[in-house]
Design a protein around this motif. Structure first.
Motif, PDB file in Angstrom:
ATOM      1  N   CYS A 107      -8.936  -1.397  -0.756  1.00 58.62           N
ATOM      2  CA  CYS A 107      -8.006  -0.269  -0.731  1.00 58.62           C
ATOM      3  C   CYS A 107      -8.747   0.943  -0.198  1.00 58.62           C
ATOM      4  O   CYS A 107      -9.808   1.302  -0.723  1.00 58.62           O
ATOM      5  CB  CYS A 107      -7.482  -0.003  -2.142  1.00 58.62           C
ATOM      6  N   CYS A 112      -5.109  -2.326 -13.801  1.00 57.47           N
ATOM      7  CA  CYS A 112      -5.550  -1.509 -12.675  1.00 57.47           C
ATOM      8  C   CYS A 112      -7.044  -1.216 -12.729  1.00 57.47           C
ATOM      9  O   CYS A 112      -7.671  -1.196 -13.792  1.00 57.47           O
ATOM     10  CB  CYS A 112      -4.778  -0.185 -12.639  1.00 57.47           C
ATOM     11  N   CYS A 147      -1.851  -1.140  -3.706  1.00 62.28           N
ATOM     12  CA  CYS A 147      -2.971  -0.248  -3.427  1.00 62.28           C
ATOM     13  C   CYS A 147      -2.438   1.177  -3.315  1.00 62.28           C
ATOM     14  O   CYS A 147      -1.511   1.433  -2.538  1.00 62.28           O
ATOM     15  CB  CYS A 147      -3.650  -0.648  -2.113  1.00 62.28           C
ATOM     16  N   VAL A 158      -9.198  -7.607  -2.052  1.00 64.32           N
ATOM     17  CA  VAL A 158      -8.384  -6.473  -1.638  1.00 64.32           C
ATOM     18  C   VAL A 158      -9.277  -5.258  -1.456  1.00 64.32           C
ATOM     19  O   VAL A 158      -9.993  -4.854  -2.380  1.00 64.32           O
ATOM     20  CB  VAL A 158      -7.304  -6.164  -2.691  1.00 64.32           C
ATOM     21  N   THR A 162       0.853  -1.183   0.000  1.00 65.30           N
ATOM     22  CA  THR A 162       0.000   0.000   0.000  1.00 65.30           C
ATOM     23  C   THR A 162       0.889   1.233   0.000  1.00 65.30           C
ATOM     24  O   THR A 162       1.935   1.261   0.660  1.00 65.30           O
ATOM     25  CB  THR A 162      -0.961   0.010   1.213  1.00 65.30           C
ATOM     26  N   ILE A 198      -6.152   0.107  -7.382  1.00 64.85           N
ATOM     27  CA  ILE A 198      -5.577  -1.202  -7.108  1.00 64.85           C
ATOM     28  C   ILE A 198      -4.886  -1.667  -8.375  1.00 64.85           C
ATOM     29  O   ILE A 198      -5.515  -1.774  -9.435  1.00 64.85           O
ATOM     30  CB  ILE A 198      -6.656  -2.215  -6.669  1.00 64.85           C
TER      31      ILE A 198
END
Length: 265
Positions: free
Chosen positions: A107, A57, A34, A105, A8, A70
């Motif tokens: 984010c 992405c 992220c 995931v 991240t 992401i």
């Protein structure tokens, strides 16, 4: 579970820091990245440059402020959700979910909340409450899940070089810390703190007052793992070298590595 590196990174302006982002991706090669604080509308997002670097992405931009994305190396992220339930009236781009490499995931870029008290802090706490409620479902979903991003919370005094000069800041308020503690209370594993329970590790160094040179940092970028993912946690760290580059973001990428097999418990 396949071996994965998940990171991240609050990029703090993706257009001006695209060369730095590409250099980091090439050197560290996270499988999933992220990003927060894109500060770019969707039509300004550098999709082609990232795809040329090997990253597909999904993203939710916003002109001048906020924005999340992401990125996935060698895979196409499947978008699951944008925006938090309960925040349908929110005009700020702060939350994105995608299925990537077999992992769900989330984010997020949690509101800063300054100045406090006031409407910005009220918004932070409202957003946090919606996150806590949604996170409960993610935690028990049965799918390997990571919540990764800039939480804009310093969980404890160990996560800041010196709390005295930040006592009035929204990142250290008891209400902010209590919300983060409630989130962890659902059972989420704070990857960095889990592997390094007694070390001072920072992910953010303010631009002012020579914070980077003095290592006067804060830990506000977190990766939280649910019970379906946490047993695969192998390593975690911060790519602090990125903060030392020219025109750097005030954050450094924070990452975890997942092994192919569960740890013995």
């Amino acid at each position: 579970m396949k071996a994965l590196k998940i990171a991240t990174f609050n990029i703090n302006g993706i257009r001006s820091r695209l060369p730095a982002l590409l250099a980091w991706l090439e050197r560290e090669q996270p499988d999933i990245a992220c990003l927060q604080e894109l500060k770019a509308a969707d039509q300004q997002f550098p999709r082609q440059a990232l795809e040329a670097a090997g990253y597909a992405c999904v993203y939710q931009g916003q002109p001048s402020w906020n924005g999340v994305a992401i990125l996935a190396r060698g895979s196409e992220p499947l978008e699951v959700r944008r925006g938090l339930p309960g925040m349908e009236d929110d005009t700020q781009s702060r939350y994105l979910e995608a299925a990537v490499h077999g992992v769900l995931v989330a984010c997020l870029y949690l509101p800063n909340g300054n100045p406090q008290p006031g409407p910005k802090f009220d918004y932070k706490l409202r957003w946090f409450e919606c996150l806590i409620q949604h996170a409960q479902g993610l935690y028990g979903s049965g799918h390997p899940t990571v919540m990764a991003g800039d939480f804009n919370v310093v969980p404890t005094d160990m996560d800041i070089y010196n709390p005295r000069s930040w006592l009035k800041d929204a990142l250290l308020q008891p209400e902010s810390r209590a919300c983060f503690a409630r989130l962890l209370g659902q059972g989420w594993v704070d990857a960095i703190r889990h592997l390094y329970p007694d070390e001072r590790i920072y992910t953010f160094w303010d631009y002012f007052r020579n914070h980077w040179a003095r290592n006067a940092g804060l830990r506000i970028d977190h990766l939280l793992l649910n019970p379906d993912l946490a047993p695969y946690l192998k390593r975690a760290g911060v790519d602090a070298w990125v903060r030392n580059e020219a025109r750097a973001s005030d954050h450094a990428p924070t990452w975890i590595e997942l092994g192919t097999r569960r740890r013995q418990t």
